[in-house]
Scaffold this motif. Structure first.
Motif, PDB file in Angstrom:
ATOM      1  N   VAL A   5       0.723  -1.208  -0.067  1.00  0.00           N
ATOM      2  CA  VAL A   5      -0.150  -0.100   0.041  1.00  0.00           C
ATOM      3  C   VAL A   5       0.925   1.309  -0.068  1.00  0.00           C
ATOM      4  O   VAL A   5       1.725   1.424   0.938  1.00  0.00           O
ATOM      5  N   GLU A   6       0.766   2.112  -0.949  1.00  0.00           N
ATOM      6  CA  GLU A   6       1.394   3.362  -1.103  1.00  0.00           C
ATOM      7  C   GLU A   6       0.436   4.448  -0.663  1.00  0.00           C
ATOM      8  O   GLU A   6      -0.696   4.594  -1.415  1.00  0.00           O
ATOM      9  N   THR A   7       1.065   5.049   0.177  1.00  0.00           N
ATOM     10  CA  THR A   7       0.121   6.165   0.745  1.00  0.00           C
ATOM     11  C   THR A   7       1.143   7.705   0.890  1.00  0.00           C
ATOM     12  O   THR A   7       2.293   7.630   1.023  1.00  0.00           O
ATOM     13  N   VAL A   8       0.318   8.536   1.259  1.00  0.00           N
ATOM     14  CA  VAL A   8       0.893   9.957   1.662  1.00  0.00           C
ATOM     15  C   VAL A   8       0.249  10.556   2.907  1.00  0.00           C
ATOM     16  O   VAL A   8      -0.799  10.497   2.845  1.00  0.00           O
ATOM     17  N   GLY A   9       1.087  11.268   3.743  1.00  0.00           N
ATOM     18  CA  GLY A   9       0.576  11.710   4.906  1.00  0.00           C
ATOM     19  C   GLY A   9      -0.348  13.151   4.579  1.00  0.00           C
ATOM     20  O   GLY A   9       0.092  14.007   3.521  1.00  0.00           O
ATOM     21  N   THR A  10      -1.402  13.343   5.018  1.00  0.00           N
ATOM     22  CA  THR A  10      -2.347  14.646   4.892  1.00  0.00           C
ATOM     23  C   THR A  10      -2.191  15.512   5.988  1.00  0.00           C
ATOM     24  O   THR A  10      -2.097  16.870   5.824  1.00  0.00           O
ATOM     25  N   HIS A  11      -2.591  15.135   6.981  1.00  0.00           N
ATOM     26  CA  HIS A  11      -2.678  15.855   8.360  1.00  0.00           C
ATOM     27  C   HIS A  11      -2.292  14.995   9.414  1.00  0.00           C
ATOM     28  O   HIS A  11      -2.648  13.977   9.581  1.00  0.00           O
ATOM     29  N   ARG A  12      -2.147  15.946  10.482  1.00  0.00           N
ATOM     30  CA  ARG A  12      -1.983  15.359  11.963  1.00  0.00           C
ATOM     31  C   ARG A  12      -3.370  15.053  12.781  1.00  0.00           C
ATOM     32  O   ARG A  12      -4.276  15.962  12.376  1.00  0.00           O
ATOM     33  N   PHE A  13      -3.322  14.278  13.869  1.00  0.00           N
ATOM     34  CA  PHE A  13      -4.851  14.275  14.356  1.00  0.00           C
ATOM     35  C   PHE A  13      -4.269  13.865  15.841  1.00  0.00           C
ATOM     36  O   PHE A  13      -3.174  13.467  16.053  1.00  0.00           O
ATOM     37  N   LYS A  14      -5.019  14.153  16.883  1.00  0.00           N
ATOM     38  CA  LYS A  14      -5.003  13.633  18.235  1.00  0.00           C
ATOM     39  C   LYS A  14      -6.229  12.646  18.564  1.00  0.00           C
ATOM     40  O   LYS A  14      -7.119  12.867  17.923  1.00  0.00           O
ATOM     41  N   LEU A  15      -5.878  11.526  18.882  1.00  0.00           N
ATOM     42  CA  LEU A  15      -6.783  10.502  18.939  1.00  0.00           C
ATOM     43  C   LEU A  15      -7.346  10.640  20.621  1.00  0.00           C
ATOM     44  O   LEU A  15      -6.895  10.575  21.623  1.00  0.00           O
ATOM     45  N   LEU A  16      -9.043  11.129  20.420  1.00  0.00           N
ATOM     46  CA  LEU A  16      -9.583  11.310  21.615  1.00  0.00           C
ATOM     47  C   LEU A  16     -10.247  10.184  22.077  1.00  0.00           C
ATOM     48  O   LEU A  16     -10.256   9.993  23.406  1.00  0.00           O
ATOM     49  N   GLU A  17     -10.608   9.287  21.285  1.00  0.00           N
ATOM     50  CA  GLU A  17     -11.257   8.009  22.063  1.00  0.00           C
ATOM     51  C   GLU A  17     -11.115   6.808  20.967  1.00  0.00           C
ATOM     52  O   GLU A  17     -10.871   7.129  19.776  1.00  0.00           O
ATOM     53  N   LYS A  18     -10.670   5.872  21.439  1.00  0.00           N
ATOM     54  CA  LYS A  18     -10.447   4.461  20.607  1.00  0.00           C
ATOM     55  C   LYS A  18     -11.316   3.357  21.069  1.00  0.00           C
ATOM     56  O   LYS A  18     -11.782   3.229  22.279  1.00  0.00           O
ATOM     57  N   GLY A  19     -11.683   2.653  19.864  1.00  0.00           N
ATOM     58  CA  GLY A  19     -11.920   1.405  20.374  1.00  0.00           C
ATOM     59  C   GLY A  19     -11.579   0.318  19.225  1.00  0.00           C
ATOM     60  O   GLY A  19     -10.435   0.268  18.905  1.00  0.00           O
ATOM     61  N   ASN A  20     -12.429  -0.692  19.338  1.00  0.00           N
ATOM     62  CA  ASN A  20     -11.863  -2.034  18.505  1.00  0.00           C
ATOM     63  C   ASN A  20     -13.022  -2.370  17.647  1.00  0.00           C
ATOM     64  O   ASN A  20     -14.069  -2.563  18.043  1.00  0.00           O
ATOM     65  N   LEU A  21     -12.742  -2.716  16.300  1.00  0.00           N
ATOM     66  CA  LEU A  21     -13.709  -3.377  15.309  1.00  0.00           C
ATOM     67  C   LEU A  21     -13.154  -4.455  14.398  1.00  0.00           C
ATOM     68  O   LEU A  21     -12.079  -4.325  13.705  1.00  0.00           O
ATOM     69  N   ASP A  22     -13.579  -5.754  14.933  1.00  0.00           N
ATOM     70  CA  ASP A  22     -13.211  -6.720  14.010  1.00  0.00           C
ATOM     71  C   ASP A  22     -11.563  -6.876  14.130  1.00  0.00           C
ATOM     72  O   ASP A  22     -10.942  -7.179  13.054  1.00  0.00           O
ATOM     73  N   GLY A  23     -10.906  -6.586  15.240  1.00  0.00           N
ATOM     74  CA  GLY A  23      -9.598  -6.833  15.677  1.00  0.00           C
ATOM     75  C   GLY A  23      -8.717  -5.674  15.461  1.00  0.00           C
ATOM     76  O   GLY A  23      -7.562  -5.720  15.860  1.00  0.00           O
ATOM     77  N   TYR A  24      -8.981  -4.555  14.727  1.00  0.00           N
ATOM     78  CA  TYR A  24      -8.132  -3.355  14.407  1.00  0.00           C
ATOM     79  C   TYR A  24      -8.856  -2.052  15.005  1.00  0.00           C
ATOM     80  O   TYR A  24      -9.965  -2.135  15.467  1.00  0.00           O
ATOM     81  N   THR A  25      -7.975  -1.270  15.477  1.00  0.00           N
ATOM     82  CA  THR A  25      -8.470  -0.016  16.337  1.00  0.00           C
ATOM     83  C   THR A  25      -9.157   1.081  15.511  1.00  0.00           C
ATOM     84  O   THR A  25      -8.587   1.277  14.420  1.00  0.00           O
ATOM     85  N   VAL A  26      -9.823   1.680  16.105  1.00  0.00           N
ATOM     86  CA  VAL A  26     -10.766   2.658  15.390  1.00  0.00           C
ATOM     87  C   VAL A  26     -10.986   3.724  16.454  1.00  0.00           C
ATOM     88  O   VAL A  26     -10.552   3.468  17.629  1.00  0.00           O
ATOM     89  N   GLY A  27     -11.096   4.991  16.054  1.00  0.00           N
ATOM     90  CA  GLY A  27     -11.103   6.103  16.851  1.00  0.00           C
ATOM     91  C   GLY A  27     -11.836   7.097  16.498  1.00  0.00           C
ATOM     92  O   GLY A  27     -12.379   7.428  15.442  1.00  0.00           O
ATOM     93  N   ARG A  28     -12.147   7.958  17.572  1.00  0.00           N
ATOM     94  CA  ARG A  28     -12.692   9.564  17.229  1.00  0.00           C
ATOM     95  C   ARG A  28     -11.362  10.395  17.397  1.00  0.00           C
ATOM     96  O   ARG A  28     -10.796  10.587  18.395  1.00  0.00           O
ATOM     97  N   ILE A  29     -11.230  11.050  16.323  1.00  0.00           N
ATOM     98  CA  ILE A  29     -10.062  11.980  16.161  1.00  0.00           C
ATOM     99  C   ILE A  29     -10.436  13.401  16.078  1.00  0.00           C
ATOM    100  O   ILE A  29     -11.533  13.727  15.761  1.00  0.00           O
TER     101      ILE A  29
END
Length: 357
Positions: free
Chosen positions: A221-245
């Motif tokens: 997977v080739e990606t490029v960074g767009t912006h920074r974020f602060k992780l306010l809240e995190k959870g789990n969905l099917d094994g990987y982390t999800v969050g509100r940023i």
């Protein structure tokens, strides 16, 4: 005289004929059941085989009505998404454990049209409800930001990932299918006892540029960074982390200049400007290029591109090429002032110079 090889060929041919005959009988039986299961004018609705047929049309992975069914070469049928999920973990059939073709085989094959027609004809309401439920779950899942806990990334800088873990293979597939193919990247917590037990508070959003799917389901997977974020809240969905940023952007140039003048007035002495900090960094790079570590700089230039002129991107580029700890580099992520980021980088430069020379 018949040889043992001839006998084996005949046995194989016989097994193949039996398998084809069995598959043909199953299809004929299924068509017969569908025709008998269609509603009639009788008081009971004409569904004597409804329960039995529903059992035949259940997925053996999720135990629910088949959705976009796909049939394996070993003649077992599963929901299309269920089969993709199982292939993330194993290349064998979930039911009989027979080896299955590569992941690419199922990407190129459409759903089982006979089963799909059966589902929509015999159980139109149930299939529509099943489809609506799947779409609702996927829509809810996309409300959260998927988080890849892996490495350090910065805005404007490229990041190439080798995705092989089942949970992240699923995450990348969902990102590609969404309207905005991107995800967050954070470092695992330094104090985490084991992978996945903790993540850093700040990270960078990565936008997917291209995906190269490998035959076994892995991907580059080739990606490029767009912006920074602060992780306010995190959870789990099917094994990987999800969050509100919460998105983090730099201050405006006018605010940056006002901050710089205020610092100078408070100190009552001249402090290095942003350009002077950048000049110090360029001097350090030239020192590396002149002979200290030319091979290192060439390799990093090929990876991260040429030196940018914009102060914001310049600070991230400098951090990536410097041989210091990633967790130390991650201190740049919450800083909204390009000048203050450059000040921290100059501090690293001076520390390296004092230790090297």
């Amino acid at each position: 005289m018949r040889t043992e090889l001839d006998t084996d060929d005949e046995d194989s041919a016989s097994e193949l004929r039996l398998s084809r005959q069995s598959s043909k009988r199953r299809r004929n039986t299924l068509r017969s059941d569908v025709s008998r299961a269609r509603p009639s004018s009788s008081p009971d609705g004409g569904w004597p085989f409804r329960k039995e047929l529903l059992g035949l049309l259940e997925c053996d992975v999720c135990a629910m009505l088949l959705h976009e069914p796909m049939t394996t070469p070993c003649q077992h049928s599963f929901c299309g998404k269920c089969l993709s999920r199982t292939l993330d973990h194993s290349s064998r059939c979930p039911l009989c454990r027979q080896d299955l073709p590569s992941f690419a085989f199922f990407q190129d094959h459409a759903v089982n049209k006979v089963l799909l027609m059966t589902l929509k004809t015999a159980f139109p309401d149930e299939y529509a409800e099943r489809t609506a439920t799947i779409e609702r779950d996927e829509r809810d899942a996309r409300l959260d930001t998927p988080i890849f806990v892996c490495t350090l990334a910065f805005p404007g800088m490229p990041t190439i990932l080798h995705v092989f873990e089942p949970r992240y293979r699923l995450m990348i597939r969902r990102c590609i299918e969404s309207s905005s193919p991107r995800f967050g990247m954070v470092l695992p917590s330094r104090a985490a006892a084991e992978p996945g037990s903790g993540v850093m508070e700040y990270g960078t959003m990565l936008e997917i540029q291209s995906v190269q799917m490998l035959p076994d389901g892995r991907s580059m997977v080739e990606t490029v960074g767009t912006h920074r974020f602060k992780l306010l809240e995190k959870g789990n969905l099917d094994g990987y982390t999800v969050g509100r940023i919460e998105r983090i952007d730099d201050v405006s140039p006018a605010e940056e200049l006002a901050m710089e003048q205020e610092i100078i007035q408070r100190a009552r002495q001249a402090r290095p400007t942003t350009e002077e900090y950048m000049a110090m960094c360029r001097s350090f790079i030239e020192q590396l290029r002149s002979g200290s570590a030319p091979w290192l700089l060439q390799r990093l230039n090929n990876t991260y591109g040429s030196m940018p002129d914009d102060p914001s991107e310049f600070s991230y580029w400098m951090a990536l090429v410097m041989p210091i700890d990633e967790y130390e580099k991650a201190r740049l992520l919450p800083i909204r002032s390009p000048r203050l980021r450059l000040k921290l980088i100059v501090h690293w430069v001076e520390s390296l110079r004092s230790s090297w020379w």
